[in-house]
Write an enzyme that holds these catalytic residues in place. Structure first.
Site, PDB file in Angstrom:
ATOM      1  N   MET A   1       0.822  -1.589   0.053  1.00 34.63           N
ATOM      2  CA  MET A   1      -0.067  -0.205   0.097  1.00 34.63           C
ATOM      3  C   MET A   1       0.656   0.942   0.319  1.00 34.63           C
ATOM      4  SD  MET A   1      -2.628   1.411   3.171  1.00 34.63           S
ATOM      5  CE  MET A   1      -3.684   1.930   1.503  1.00 34.63           C
ATOM      6  N   PRO A   2       0.891   1.915  -1.256  1.00 29.87           N
ATOM      7  CA  PRO A   2       2.187   2.890  -0.878  1.00 29.87           C
ATOM      8  C   PRO A   2       0.965   4.263  -0.545  1.00 29.87           C
ATOM      9  CG  PRO A   2       1.268   1.942  -3.033  1.00 29.87           C
ATOM     10  CD  PRO A   2       0.118   1.539  -2.346  1.00 29.87           C
TER      11      PRO A   2
END
Length: 136
Positions: A1-2
């Site tokens: 998850m950026p």
């Protein structure tokens, strides 16, 4: 998850800003396997006095820098990161950004450094993230 922060000139029209954001996300999906629906971006336009850069640091001729800061869970290989930089640059070039003006930094952290709502550490509960080789 950026989490992606994009800082750029306010002179770039909204459609171009969106194309830049789309290009960064597409590179994350293609290079490191981020799910298409895992998109969290902050796009901030700035006046000319707010974007300071050296126009030729490390022999790169910059004119209108687009800063891209990506925070993500650690665990990707150097090769994946290098491919990510290439893909971001290629995608942004398609959006009208000069390759010399694409400035990318990655900040990595651990699964327990994320809460994406409800006061829970969902990534710890999930135990892994796309493309990363980490232990929960």
């Amino acid at each position: 998850m950026p989490l992606v922060r994009i800082d750029l000139s306010a002179a770039r029209p909204p459609a171009v800003r969106r194309a830049i954001a789309d290009g960064v996300h597409r590179a994350l999906v293609d290079a490191i396997g981020i799910p298409a629906g895992d998109r969290f971006q902050i796009v901030t336009p700035h006046g000319p006095e707010e974007l300071v850069f050296d126009p030729d640091y490390l022999d790169v001729a910059r004119q209108d820098v687009v800063y891209i800061q990506i925070t993500l869970v650690a665990g990707r290989s150097r090769d994946l990161k290098l491919d990510l930089y290439r893909r971001i640059t290629a995608n942004l070039t398609d959006a009208g950004v000069r390759p010399e003006d694409v400035f990318v930094t990655l900040t990595e952290n651990d699964l327990d450094n994320w809460s994406v709502g409800n006061g829970r550490a969902q990534l710890v509960e999930q135990g892994a993230v796309a493309g990363a080789q980490v232990e929960p």
